[in-house]
Design a protein around this motif. Structure first.
Motif, PDB file in Angstrom:
ATOM      1  N   TYR A  77       0.822  -1.211   0.000  1.00 23.21           N
ATOM      2  CA  TYR A  77       0.000   0.000   0.000  1.00 23.21           C
ATOM      3  C   TYR A  77       0.861   1.268   0.000  1.00 23.21           C
ATOM      4  N   GLN A 112       2.926   4.123  -1.478  1.00 22.24           N
ATOM      5  CA  GLN A 112       2.994   4.833  -2.760  1.00 22.24           C
ATOM      6  C   GLN A 112       4.231   5.724  -2.759  1.00 22.24           C
ATOM      7  N   THR A 113       5.076   5.580  -3.780  1.00 20.56           N
ATOM      8  CA  THR A 113       6.262   6.425  -3.884  1.00 20.56           C
ATOM      9  C   THR A 113       6.003   7.523  -4.914  1.00 20.56           C
ATOM     10  N   HIS A 118      -1.421  12.323   1.297  1.00 21.36           N
ATOM     11  CA  HIS A 118      -0.913  11.056   0.776  1.00 21.36           C
ATOM     12  C   HIS A 118      -0.516  11.164  -0.695  1.00 21.36           C
ATOM     13  N   GLY A 119       0.727  10.805  -0.979  1.00 22.03           N
ATOM     14  CA  GLY A 119       1.174  10.662  -2.359  1.00 22.03           C
ATOM     15  C   GLY A 119       1.610  11.919  -3.069  1.00 22.03           C
TER      16      GLY A 119
END
Length: 342
Positions: A161, A163-164, A185-186
């Motif tokens: 789960y 995310q880079t 996030h992200g």
């Protein structure tokens, strides 16, 4: 004791809350866990949260075992899971997958949430993973669902789960990692970007990143001043896990600290950097900001300074003026302001 609307709706359906081995996830800081224990005096009650402040609340309740971590504890024979639906749908999906990892065919899952949280998405998210879905009640702007006969998920791995994404600030570029439920996030948020574009870093010293999120501030600073010693603090265990991944991706290291505000922090710091988690524009935010800026002074000496970003419409100058001998507005645009104080 005050109860949130989701907890009130759960307690209106107390016959659904009886089981032998119960896990409550993302619980509220109200009286629900005490009431649940009173309904199940001989049962095992487990409480889990990603949030350290939630954990501290639950940990004080007699005969309730509280956990805080970046994933659910490996518990056996759970026959009832009660999940307070979060604000983030991707976080909910991740937790549903984790719940199915520890569930058996006998496990019942109750999902409770406010309509504005998007709790209706639970039906779609679990459609292929539960034999039955029942809407038990809709009231108080909330919905209570029950799912049973969950499909087993034998291979839950939190790294799936992660995310880079790439971050570029001036001439500094690095890869960051994030997880559902972590702030912004992200992606690099505009407030943090403005802070880092205007930050003044010492050559050496101890630095605190308060509310570290995915570790972007620490990573940028360490890449530009490798001799700094960083402590990354957050109330959220997912955030610290993401920070750990971000640092590892860039061959960097820092001390990670799970803390409710400054409760677990010791020592003094030459520099405090923060995109603090209290800028939603509500009046209560000023109390939180004032408490943080007052208490942080215990961790500073006469040469220390604090640099932070906040929504530009928040009235920070009076708070900073009351708490520090001198402060300045480093830069300001229509959305954010960068402050420096010592």
């Amino acid at each position: 004791m005050q109860f949130t609307n989701p907890s009130l709706l759960l307690l209106r359906n107390e016959e659904e809350l009886i089981a032998n081995n119960i896990l409550v996830i993302n619980h509220q800081r109200d009286g629900f866990l005490r009431e649940l224990k009173a309904l199940n005096p001989s049962s095992a009650i487990h409480a889990f949260s990603f949030d350290f402040a939630d954990h501290l609340h639950a940990d004080k309740i007699a005969n309730v075992k509280s956990y805080v971590d970046h994933q659910l504890p490996q518990l056996q024979d759970i026959d009832l899971v009660i999940y307070y639906y979060p604000k983030s749908k991707p976080e909910a999906q991740m937790v549903f997958d984790n719940i199915r990892h520890l569930s058996t065919a006998e496990t019942r899952l109750l999902v409770i949430g406010e309509n504005k949280s998007g709790v209706k998405s639970a039906e779609k998210q679990l459609k292929e993973h539960a034999a039955h879905c029942y809407k038990l009640e809709s009231a108080k702007h909330c919905i209570l669902y029950e799912f049973d006969q969950l499909t087993a998920n034998p291979n839950f791995d939190l790294s799936h789960y992660v995310q880079t994404f790439s971050v570029r600030i001036a001439k500094t570029e690095f890869t960051a990692a994030s997880l559902p439920g972590v702030f912004n996030h992200g992606k690099l948020d505009a407030g943090t970007q403005l802070l880092l574009e205007n930050v003044t870093l010492p050559y050496k010293g101890k630095v605190l990143d308060f509310g570290c999120g995915a570790g972007l501030i620490a990573c940028y600073a360490l890449l530009n001043s490798p001799t700094l010693k960083f402590t990354c603090l957050d109330v959220n265990a997912l955030a610290l896990f993401a920070t750990q991944q971000t640092l590892a991706l860039n061959n960097l290291s820092a001390t990670l600290l799970l803390s409710d505000g400054l409760s677990e922090l010791n020592g003094k710091f030459n520099l405090i950097l923060s995109n603090p988690p209290f800028h939603t524009g509500l009046s209560t935010d000023y109390d939180i900001a004032e408490q943080f800026l007052h208490n942080i002074k215990r961790h500073m000496d006469t040469k220390s300074n604090i640099q932070l970003v906040a929504n530009s419409f928040l009235k920070y100058p009076p708070i900073l003026e009351a708490q520090f001998e001198q402060f300045e507005v480093v830069t300001k645009n229509t959305k954010f302001a960068i402050y420096k104080a010592q």
